[in-house]
Design a protein around this motif. Structure first.
Motif, PDB file in Angstrom:
ATOM      1  N   MET A  39      -7.727   2.986  71.865  1.00  0.00           N
ATOM      2  CA  MET A  39      -7.523   2.523  70.495  1.00  0.00           C
ATOM      3  C   MET A  39      -6.144   1.899  70.323  1.00  0.00           C
ATOM      4  O   MET A  39      -5.894   1.209  69.347  1.00  0.00           O
ATOM      5  CB  MET A  39      -7.699   3.686  69.510  1.00  0.00           C
ATOM      6  N   ASN A  40      -5.225   2.176  71.249  1.00  0.00           N
ATOM      7  CA  ASN A  40      -3.852   1.665  71.208  1.00  0.00           C
ATOM      8  C   ASN A  40      -3.136   2.051  69.912  1.00  0.00           C
ATOM      9  O   ASN A  40      -2.531   1.217  69.246  1.00  0.00           O
ATOM     10  CB  ASN A  40      -3.821   0.156  71.438  1.00  0.00           C
ATOM     11  N   ARG A  41      -3.209   3.327  69.590  1.00  0.00           N
ATOM     12  CA  ARG A  41      -2.550   3.871  68.400  1.00  0.00           C
ATOM     13  C   ARG A  41      -1.420   4.797  68.818  1.00  0.00           C
ATOM     14  O   ARG A  41      -1.492   5.451  69.858  1.00  0.00           O
ATOM     15  CB  ARG A  41      -3.539   4.681  67.550  1.00  0.00           C
ATOM     16  N   ASP A  42      -0.398   4.884  67.974  1.00  0.00           N
ATOM     17  CA  ASP A  42       0.725   5.765  68.286  1.00  0.00           C
ATOM     18  C   ASP A  42       0.712   7.042  67.453  1.00  0.00           C
ATOM     19  O   ASP A  42       1.660   7.824  67.479  1.00  0.00           O
ATOM     20  CB  ASP A  42       2.059   5.034  68.137  1.00  0.00           C
ATOM     21  N   GLN A  43      -0.380   7.267  66.683  1.00  0.00           N
ATOM     22  CA  GLN A  43      -0.539   8.493  65.903  1.00  0.00           C
ATOM     23  C   GLN A  43      -1.936   9.044  66.105  1.00  0.00           C
ATOM     24  O   GLN A  43      -2.881   8.298  66.363  1.00  0.00           O
ATOM     25  CB  GLN A  43      -0.317   8.220  64.420  1.00  0.00           C
ATOM     26  N   SER A  44      -2.072  10.344  65.937  1.00  0.00           N
ATOM     27  CA  SER A  44      -3.369  11.005  66.040  1.00  0.00           C
ATOM     28  C   SER A  44      -4.331  10.446  64.988  1.00  0.00           C
ATOM     29  O   SER A  44      -3.935  10.153  63.867  1.00  0.00           O
ATOM     30  CB  SER A  44      -3.184  12.514  65.829  1.00  0.00           C
ATOM     31  N   VAL A  45      -5.593  10.262  65.364  1.00  0.00           N
ATOM     32  CA  VAL A  45      -6.607   9.727  64.455  1.00  0.00           C
ATOM     33  C   VAL A  45      -7.649  10.782  64.089  1.00  0.00           C
ATOM     34  O   VAL A  45      -8.116  10.853  62.974  1.00  0.00           O
ATOM     35  CB  VAL A  45      -7.308   8.500  65.083  1.00  0.00           C
ATOM     36  N   TRP A  46      -8.005  11.616  65.043  1.00  0.00           N
ATOM     37  CA  TRP A  46      -9.117  12.556  64.848  1.00  0.00           C
ATOM     38  C   TRP A  46      -8.629  13.959  64.535  1.00  0.00           C
ATOM     39  O   TRP A  46      -9.183  14.938  64.989  1.00  0.00           O
ATOM     40  CB  TRP A  46     -10.012  12.575  66.095  1.00  0.00           C
ATOM     41  N   GLY A  47      -7.585  14.069  63.718  1.00  0.00           N
ATOM     42  CA  GLY A  47      -7.031  15.370  63.353  1.00  0.00           C
ATOM     43  C   GLY A  47      -8.038  16.259  62.639  1.00  0.00           C
ATOM     44  O   GLY A  47      -9.161  15.857  62.325  1.00  0.00           O
ATOM     45  N   GLU A  48      -7.627  17.473  62.374  1.00  0.00           N
ATOM     46  CA  GLU A  48      -8.514  18.479  61.783  1.00  0.00           C
ATOM     47  C   GLU A  48      -9.075  18.059  60.421  1.00  0.00           C
ATOM     48  O   GLU A  48     -10.155  18.461  60.046  1.00  0.00           O
ATOM     49  CB  GLU A  48      -7.778  19.808  61.654  1.00  0.00           C
ATOM     50  N   GLY A  49      -8.346  17.254  59.651  1.00  0.00           N
ATOM     51  CA  GLY A  49      -8.780  16.912  58.301  1.00  0.00           C
ATOM     52  C   GLY A  49      -9.683  15.706  58.190  1.00  0.00           C
ATOM     53  O   GLY A  49      -9.977  15.252  57.098  1.00  0.00           O
ATOM     54  N   CYS A  50     -10.159  15.149  59.304  1.00  0.00           N
ATOM     55  CA  CYS A  50     -10.933  13.901  59.217  1.00  0.00           C
ATOM     56  C   CYS A  50     -12.418  14.142  58.962  1.00  0.00           C
ATOM     57  O   CYS A  50     -13.145  13.230  58.641  1.00  0.00           O
ATOM     58  CB  CYS A  50     -10.726  13.048  60.467  1.00  0.00           C
ATOM     59  N   GLY A  51     -12.888  15.376  59.108  1.00  0.00           N
ATOM     60  CA  GLY A  51     -14.300  15.686  58.873  1.00  0.00           C
ATOM     61  C   GLY A  51     -15.175  15.273  60.037  1.00  0.00           C
ATOM     62  O   GLY A  51     -14.681  14.994  61.133  1.00  0.00           O
ATOM     63  N   PRO A  52     -16.495  15.230  59.804  1.00  0.00           N
ATOM     64  CA  PRO A  52     -17.422  14.824  60.870  1.00  0.00           C
ATOM     65  C   PRO A  52     -17.118  13.408  61.353  1.00  0.00           C
ATOM     66  O   PRO A  52     -16.648  12.564  60.598  1.00  0.00           O
ATOM     67  CB  PRO A  52     -18.792  14.880  60.201  1.00  0.00           C
ATOM     68  N   ILE A  53     -17.417  13.161  62.625  1.00  0.00           N
ATOM     69  CA  ILE A  53     -17.200  11.841  63.228  1.00  0.00           C
ATOM     70  C   ILE A  53     -18.562  11.236  63.548  1.00  0.00           C
ATOM     71  O   ILE A  53     -19.441  11.923  64.050  1.00  0.00           O
ATOM     72  CB  ILE A  53     -16.343  11.967  64.504  1.00  0.00           C
ATOM     73  N   ALA A  91      -8.588   2.485  58.358  1.00  0.00           N
ATOM     74  CA  ALA A  91      -7.685   2.210  59.482  1.00  0.00           C
ATOM     75  C   ALA A  91      -7.854   3.240  60.589  1.00  0.00           C
ATOM     76  O   ALA A  91      -7.405   3.018  61.707  1.00  0.00           O
ATOM     77  CB  ALA A  91      -6.238   2.197  58.989  1.00  0.00           C
ATOM     78  N   ASN A  92      -8.506   4.349  60.307  1.00  0.00           N
ATOM     79  CA  ASN A  92      -8.679   5.403  61.308  1.00  0.00           C
ATOM     80  C   ASN A  92      -9.954   5.257  62.119  1.00  0.00           C
ATOM     81  O   ASN A  92     -10.223   6.073  62.982  1.00  0.00           O
ATOM     82  CB  ASN A  92      -8.654   6.780  60.644  1.00  0.00           C
TER      83      ASN A  92
END
Length: 123
Positions: free
Chosen positions: A90-104, A48-49
């Motif tokens: 992205m039309n999201r209401d929460q952060s997606v690329w926070g510190e814990g998401c790893g490489p993008i 979902a992220n």
């Protein structure tokens, strides 16, 4: 070739973004490209992220795509230097690329298969 050239992580979705650039020599259609983190790949819940571009937009060589996490309407604009930049949301209401998401990662379409229409027989 679409490449990530900048990531702005932020807990506020409207301040968070990923900056992409077409570093190839040809216009690239952004439709079907996906942006995913390692978290998205490693966890089904993490899918979902990710983000898959549905915009049927051609990005000229050297130009940019700014993918914002928050809400907005897609549009073309210009940087302070005059370069074209496509604003996608992205039309999201929460952060997606926070510190814990790893490489993008940027994923692109490698191949498409389309069924051939059945031929019309004329008698």
């Amino acid at each position: 070739m679409i490449r990530i050239i900048g990531v702005q992580r932020n807990q506020t979705p409207n301040s968070e973004f990923i900056l992409l650039q077409n570093q190839g020599s040809m216009r690239i259609n952004i439709r079907g490209h996906a942006i995913v983190s390692d978290l998205s790949i490693d966890s089904i819940a993490g899918l979902a992220n990710g983000h898959v571009f549905h915009d049927d937009i051609g990005v000229p060589p050297g130009m940019y795509v700014l993918l914002r996490t928050g809400f907005g309407e897609p549009r073309w604009g210009r940087t302070k230097e005059g370069a074209l930049v496509y604003h996608a949301f992205m039309n999201r209401d929460q952060s997606v690329w926070g510190e814990g998401c790893g490489p993008i990662h940027v994923l692109s379409i490698q191949h498409s298969y389309v069924e051939r229409p059945t031929p019309i027989s004329i008698r």
